[in-house]
Design a protein around this motif. Structure first.
Motif, PDB file in Angstrom:
ATOM      1  N   CYS A 131       0.824  -1.209   0.000  1.00 55.56           N
ATOM      2  CA  CYS A 131       0.000   0.000   0.000  1.00 55.56           C
ATOM      3  C   CYS A 131       0.851   1.247   0.000  1.00 55.56           C
ATOM      4  O   CYS A 131       1.417   1.618   1.019  1.00 55.56           O
ATOM      5  CB  CYS A 131      -0.936   0.000   1.209  1.00 55.56           C
ATOM      6  SG  CYS A 131      -2.144   1.326   1.127  1.00 55.56           S
TER       7      CYS A 131
ATOM      8  N   GLU B  36      -6.357   7.650  -0.898  1.00 55.68           N
ATOM      9  CA  GLU B  36      -7.661   7.325  -1.501  1.00 55.68           C
ATOM     10  C   GLU B  36      -8.510   6.511  -0.546  1.00 55.68           C
ATOM     11  O   GLU B  36      -9.722   6.693  -0.442  1.00 55.68           O
ATOM     12  CB  GLU B  36      -7.466   6.530  -2.806  1.00 55.68           C
ATOM     13  CG  GLU B  36      -6.708   7.269  -3.899  1.00 55.68           C
ATOM     14  CD  GLU B  36      -7.313   8.624  -4.214  1.00 55.68           C
ATOM     15  OE1 GLU B  36      -8.558   8.743  -4.235  1.00 55.68           O
ATOM     16  OE2 GLU B  36      -6.539   9.573  -4.417  1.00 55.68           O
TER      17      GLU B  36
ATOM     18  N   ASP C  80      -0.050   7.151  -1.678  1.00 56.37           N
ATOM     19  CA  ASP C  80      -1.100   7.701  -2.560  1.00 56.37           C
ATOM     20  C   ASP C  80      -2.382   6.905  -2.440  1.00 56.37           C
ATOM     21  O   ASP C  80      -3.484   7.463  -2.367  1.00 56.37           O
ATOM     22  CB  ASP C  80      -0.643   7.640  -4.023  1.00 56.37           C
ATOM     23  CG  ASP C  80       0.249   8.805  -4.358  1.00 56.37           C
ATOM     24  OD1 ASP C  80       0.783   8.822  -5.475  1.00 56.37           O
ATOM     25  OD2 ASP C  80       0.394   9.698  -3.501  1.00 56.37           O
ATOM     26  N   TYR C  81      -2.235   5.584  -2.456  1.00 55.01           N
ATOM     27  CA  TYR C  81      -3.429   4.737  -2.396  1.00 55.01           C
ATOM     28  C   TYR C  81      -4.062   4.830  -1.015  1.00 55.01           C
ATOM     29  O   TYR C  81      -5.284   4.819  -0.861  1.00 55.01           O
ATOM     30  CB  TYR C  81      -3.069   3.294  -2.734  1.00 55.01           C
ATOM     31  CG  TYR C  81      -4.277   2.401  -2.866  1.00 55.01           C
ATOM     32  CD1 TYR C  81      -4.474   1.307  -2.030  1.00 55.01           C
ATOM     33  CD2 TYR C  81      -5.263   2.672  -3.820  1.00 55.01           C
ATOM     34  CE1 TYR C  81      -5.593   0.502  -2.139  1.00 55.01           C
ATOM     35  CE2 TYR C  81      -6.390   1.877  -3.933  1.00 55.01           C
ATOM     36  CZ  TYR C  81      -6.536   0.796  -3.094  1.00 55.01           C
ATOM     37  OH  TYR C  81      -7.658  -0.001  -3.204  1.00 55.01           O
TER      38      TYR C  81
END
Lengths: 155, 332
Positions: free
Chosen positions: B302, B309, B305-306
């Motif tokens: 992970c 989200e 950036d993710y």
């Protein structure tokens, strides 16, 4: 520091008096001192569930239980499951449905399943999968294990 | 792991005294699901363990209308997950507890232990053999941080599942010591780097949560890679109160977890949503605010950036759900 302490522990209905170091886990004690090798050393970190035993009826990772903390508690291992040599319905179902390949996860799976069925005799498939979510299997892909547990539950 | 002395106190007072007098080599153990793993990995080497589970009467979960909810720190996560005392908005605590690790771990791990857990990092939570290939990090007494090269402090992430919903519910921690007891708001309990407000000789005994106003709703949203076993990657938990006459949000508490060195009480998001009706535009603004709290640390599977989200999605879902729950109570 005391090297070893006295422990009276009840395993599969029998009491044992043992001398145990504080760092000895329940898994170490069962395998090395009582020669009950059904519970397996998979990861030692509480991630794989191969060491699962029932502690006062609840499935736990025995690799994360200090042996000295089990006094006044009851431990059930896979060896304690077949009463008088008759296989438990879960054991029967695992064999009949081909749910065992290498067998390493099997003891832990059966004990987690037993704890589930003891509290919930007719679980849904989702409940079965949730109950064994702490027991990893690298061989079977879980489907026959889940089928076996559901089969045993209808018996 | 190395051998140690093992002690079973009969009371909290005795446990506190043992911790106070034991020097640096003494540690408390409750579920053992974190401590024993760290000891097996050689990350800590206590000379003496004080088993808190030996003290009876610390594992209660009680609700009384008017005084609210009281949870003993030794209640296991399984007990919390299945407790019939956690009704209405308090049910998010059962939901949160039921998602931690696995049923096997939950049967041992305690709610107190979950709150007092250490921070976690890919470069720290490894065996001695693995860690031989890199310099000792700040947490191990070295000077390197393998996550952020220029950091002089440990900025590893705090992953407790129970902290965000308890903070959103406005929980207080009851702390006991040989000198007596004190209470702190749980949102202030965490310091970062795995430290808490607990001083030497102090123990977390109990969590106190007051009754919520009528027309309050709660939510708990957790994202992780897999359904079980995995630590969370992003947690959002909200408690909203609405006006019975017009459905506007009159009060809000929003907590975020698993994204930063300590759980976040997102007061700027609370300020945004108080006084208004919850709509998509507001939620997008709130989601952008949540992203700012994500620490830029590398985690297996992970990227930061993710993770941004994930927390944005979790936050929107949490506020919507808490709002809907609050509105449904308004209708009753």
């Amino acid at each position: 520091m005391d090297a070893k302490k006295q422990l009276r522990i009840k395993v599969n209905g029998e009491y044992h008096e043992l001398l145990v170091e504080a760092r000895t886990t329940l898994l170490d004690l069962l395998r090395d001192q009582l020669e009950l090798t059904g519970a397996k050393r998979g990861c030692g970190l509480g991630q794989c569930g191969a060491c699962t035993v029932l502690l006062n009826g609840r499935p736990v990772n025995s690799c994360l239980v200090l042996a000295l903390s089990t006094k006044d508690k009851e431990v059930l291992t896979i060896e304690g499951l077949a009463a008088d040599g008759t296989l438990h319905p879960l054991q029967r179902a695992f064999i009949d449905n081909g749910a065992i390949q290498c067998g390493y996860c099997t003891c832990g799976m059966i004990l987690s399943a037993k704890a589930l069925l003891d509290g919930n005799p007719r679980p849904s498939e989702e409940e079965v999968r949730e109950a064994i979510s702490g027991n990893l299997c690298r061989c079977t892909g879980y489907s026959k294990i889940v089928k076996s547990i559901l089969a045993a539950s209808e018996g | 792991m190395m051998n140690f002395d093992y002690l079973e106190p009969k009371s909290l007072g005795e446990a506190c005294s043992l911790l106070l007098s034991g020097g640096n080599g003494v540690r408390a153990i409750s579920g053992g699901t974190e401590l024993l793993v760290k000891m097996k990995r050689g990350l800590i080497r206590p000379q003496r363990l004080v088993n808190l589970k030996a003290i009876s009467g610390l594992d209660f979960i009680n609700y009384r209308k008017g005084s609210g909810l009281r949870i003993g720190s030794m209640a296991t996560l399984s007990d919390v997950a299945t407790s019939q005392e956690l009704k209405g908005a308090f049910h998010i605590l059962a939901g949160a507890a039921s998602k931690v690790a696995s049923p096997l771990i939950r049967n041992l791990a305690t709610i107190g232990g979950n709150l007092c857990q250490d921070v976690r990092c890919y470069y720290y939570d490894q065996s001695e053999f693995w860690r031989k290939s890199i310099e000792p990090c700040i947490k191990l007494g070295g000077t390197a941080c393998h996550q952020v090269k220029s950091s002089k402090l440990c900025i590893a992430i705090f992953y407790s599942d129970m902290a965000p919903p308890l903070i959103a519910l406005g929980a207080r921690a009851k702390i006991v010591s040989p000198d007596g007891e004190r209470r702190v708001e749980l949102k202030d309990f965490f310091i970062g780097a795995g430290d808490t407000l607990l001083k030497k000789g102090e123990l977390l005994a109990e969590l106190e949560i007051d009754d919520l106003p009528l027309c309050s709703g709660s939510s708990y949203v957790r994202h992780s890679l897999r359904e079980a076993v995995d630590y969370p990657l992003a947690i959002a938990s909200a408690v909203l109160t609405v006006s019975p006459s017009n459905g506007r949000c009159t009060d809000a508490r929003v907590a975020l977890g698993a994204i930063s060195p300590k759980p976040v009480r997102a007061e700027e998001i609370e300020g945004l949503i108080k006084g208004g009706l919850i709509n998509d535009g507001l939620l997008e603004k709130a989601a952008e605010m949540a992203k700012k709290h994500v620490a830029p640390l590398r985690e297996t599977f992970c990227a930061p950036d993710y993770r941004r989200e994930l927390i944005a999605a979790a936050l929107k879902k949490a506020i919507r759900a808490a709002y809907q729950n609050a509105l449904s109570r308004k209708e009753n």
